[in-house]
Design an enzyme around this catalytic site. Structure first.
Site, PDB file in Angstrom:
ATOM      1  N   GLU A 163       0.795  -1.231   0.000  1.00  9.86           N
ATOM      2  CA  GLU A 163       0.000   0.000   0.000  1.00  9.86           C
ATOM      3  C   GLU A 163       0.830   1.285   0.000  1.00  9.86           C
ATOM      4  O   GLU A 163       0.847   2.049   0.977  1.00  9.86           O
ATOM      5  CB  GLU A 163      -0.972  -0.002   1.194  1.00  9.86           C
ATOM      6  CG  GLU A 163      -1.885  -1.202   1.200  1.00  9.86           C
ATOM      7  CD  GLU A 163      -3.074  -1.028   2.104  1.00  9.86           C
ATOM      8  OE1 GLU A 163      -3.100  -0.091   2.931  1.00  9.86           O
ATOM      9  OE2 GLU A 163      -4.006  -1.834   1.986  1.00  9.86           O
ATOM     10  N   GLU A 351      -5.304  -8.581   0.362  1.00  4.15           N
ATOM     11  CA  GLU A 351      -6.009  -8.327   1.623  1.00  4.15           C
ATOM     12  C   GLU A 351      -7.474  -8.037   1.360  1.00  4.15           C
ATOM     13  O   GLU A 351      -7.801  -7.282   0.439  1.00  4.15           O
ATOM     14  CB  GLU A 351      -5.445  -7.116   2.393  1.00  4.15           C
ATOM     15  CG  GLU A 351      -4.141  -7.350   3.092  1.00  4.15           C
ATOM     16  CD  GLU A 351      -3.654  -6.115   3.822  1.00  4.15           C
ATOM     17  OE1 GLU A 351      -4.491  -5.316   4.308  1.00  4.15           O
ATOM     18  OE2 GLU A 351      -2.427  -5.914   3.872  1.00  4.15           O
TER      19      GLU A 351
END
Ligand SMILES: N=[N+]=NCCCCNC(=O)[C@@H]1[C@H]2[C@H](O)[C@@H](O)[C@H](O)[C@@H](CO)[C@@H]12
Length: 445
Positions: A163, A351
């Site tokens: 991320e 995720e």
């Protein structure tokens, strides 16, 4: 009933600072999150990752739980401050922990998926400016090259960064994450250096010619939708998409930053003098797979006063304990968009999961909401695959309840409940349900 492809990769995901604890053990030195979490007011209740799930000492027990659930792969991250506790000084003891972890995974026939960076930058690097310092690409190159040398032959899937949006925008621009700066020019400089370090690591990985191993990056992607049919709201959604998604997708897959966002940002941050000529060619090095972290969507309405000309409005759907709207159909929209506009290389959902208020009752946790959340997202994952989408796996966030960054231990994402007083683990109903999905390779309606 909906079936998965026979080789679909079911996994779970965690990260080093959120579960390991042992922050002063075997040579590890502080990360920027050790520092940040100790600053009053930065985390819920002043929580830190000092102990977390004590996974550093309990990793064999936790891998036993992975085996019991039957996951095929385990996504974990490596703590940079264990590997290079000081600039340029490699720490064998820190490396040995991950060698033991990987050996235990392989003994249990679980595929190790290693994230090189999941936000725990060594404080020595933070002291030198962190991701604002262009030298960060050299520090990261030294770190990743050492990992490839030490464990490249036993890790089949490498994720350079987790991320970049959170590690840059949330950390240097919004200030919610370490180091807690609130400067948007800094945020874009950090984002650029993180992306550049990704490209350099891919080059090193290719040059080392590591057999039977693949490399990619994980992006958190948030589909943006207009609040109304008004033209200005569509414009706001376009800018929100640029802010969350295209600023990272375009350099990696198109070798350029999105022009509309450069124009929008220029007024606020001035010249993009931190981008050198050769940089975008390095960032857009071909990768083997794209990791997508998906949690929710955003709905935006036009706002003249905001930097990105929009503000989020609450969605109509049910919410998780994070206040995030549950919108599994947006995962399908996102996957279709990536496939159409960016790449049809293998995609892994690296995720997806939800926090809900879990109650323990006689050593049981009946988390039906979490089961429903995961089931609905998996159904849309299958729909994308049935459309011909190249989705190869799904990693549920998370194995264990853990340190949820600024929310500390107040938000539980695990399919395994952790009693942080006793470190007792309790499989929630969602773990039992996920075990069944993996075993049968299908979703019952
Ligand atoms: N625009 N925009 N918004 C982006 C919103 C960020 C959403 N949070 C994440 O993706 C983090 C990811 C992280 O890897 C993990 O370490 C965290 O524990 C989970 C749960 O929070 C998720």
């Amino acid at each position: 009933m909906a079936n998965f492809p026979k080789d679909f990769l079911f996994g779970v995901a965690t990260s080093s600072y959120q579960i390991e604890g042992a922050v002063n053990e075997d040579g590890r030195t502080p990360s920027i999150w050790d520092t940040f979490s100790k600053i009053k007011g930065k985390t819920y209740n002043g929580d830190t990752g000092d102990i977390a799930c004590d996974h550093y000492h309990r990793y064999k027990e936790d891998i036993g739980i992975l085996k019991e659930i039957g996951v095929k792969a385990y996504r974990f991250s490596i703590a940079w401050p264990r590997i290079y506790p000081e600039k340029g000084k490699f720490n064998q003891k820190g490396m040995d922990f991950y060698k033991k972890l990987i050996d235990e995974l392989l003994k249990n026939n679980i595929k190790p998926v290693a994230t090189i960076y999941h936000w725990d930058l060594p404080q020595w690097a933070g002291d030198l400016g962190g991701w604002l310092n262009r030298d960060s690409i050299y520090w990261y190159s030294e770190y990743s090259q050492k990992l490839f040398k030490e464990i490249g032959d036993v890790v089949p899937m490498w994720i350079t960064h987790n991320e970049p949006w959170c590690a840059s925008i949330l950390s240097y621009g919004i200030g919610e994450h370490a180091p807690g700066h609130k400067d948007y020019r800094e945020a874009l400089i950090a984002a650029h250096h993180i992306l550049l370090s990704h490209g350099e690591a891919v080059k090193i990985f290719r040059d080392m010619n590591i057999k039977e191993s693949q490399i990619g990056i994980t992006l958190n992607l948030t589909p943006a939708y207009p609040a109304t049919e008004k033209e200005e709201d569509y414009l706001a959604a376009k800018y929100a998409d640029g802010f969350s998604n295209r600023w990272f997708l375009d350099p990696i897959f198109k070798g350029k930053y999105p022009v509309d966002m450069i124009e929008l940002y220029k007024k606020e941050i001035g010249e993009f003098d931190f981008i050198k000529n050769e940089d975008l060619g390095i960032i857009s090095q071909p990768i083997d797979f794209l990791g997508i972290n998906f949690y929710s969507r955003s709905i935006v309405k036009y706002d003249e006063n905001s930097l990105i000309k929009g503000e989020a409005v609450e969605g109509p759907g049910k919410k998780t304990d994070m206040g995030w709207e549950i919108s599994p159909e947006s995962l399908y929209d996102l996957l279709k968009r990536i496939d159409k506009e960016y790449t049809n290389m293998p995609i892994y959902i690296t995720e997806n999961g939800a926090a809900f208020k879990d109650i323990v009752n006689k050593d049981e946790v009946h988390d039906q909401e979490r089961i429903e959340y995961v089931k609905e997202h998996l159904k849309y994952a299958i729909k994308f695959i049935e459309d011909g989408g190249n989705l190869k796996g799904y990693f549920l966030w998370s194995l264990l309840d853990n340190f949820e960054w600024a929310y500390g231990y107040s938000k539980r994402f695990g399919i395994v409940y952790v009693d942080f007083e006793t470190q007792k683990r309790i499989l929630k109903d969602s773990a039992i349900w996920y075990k069944e999905v993996i075993n049968k390779n299908l979703i019952d309606n």
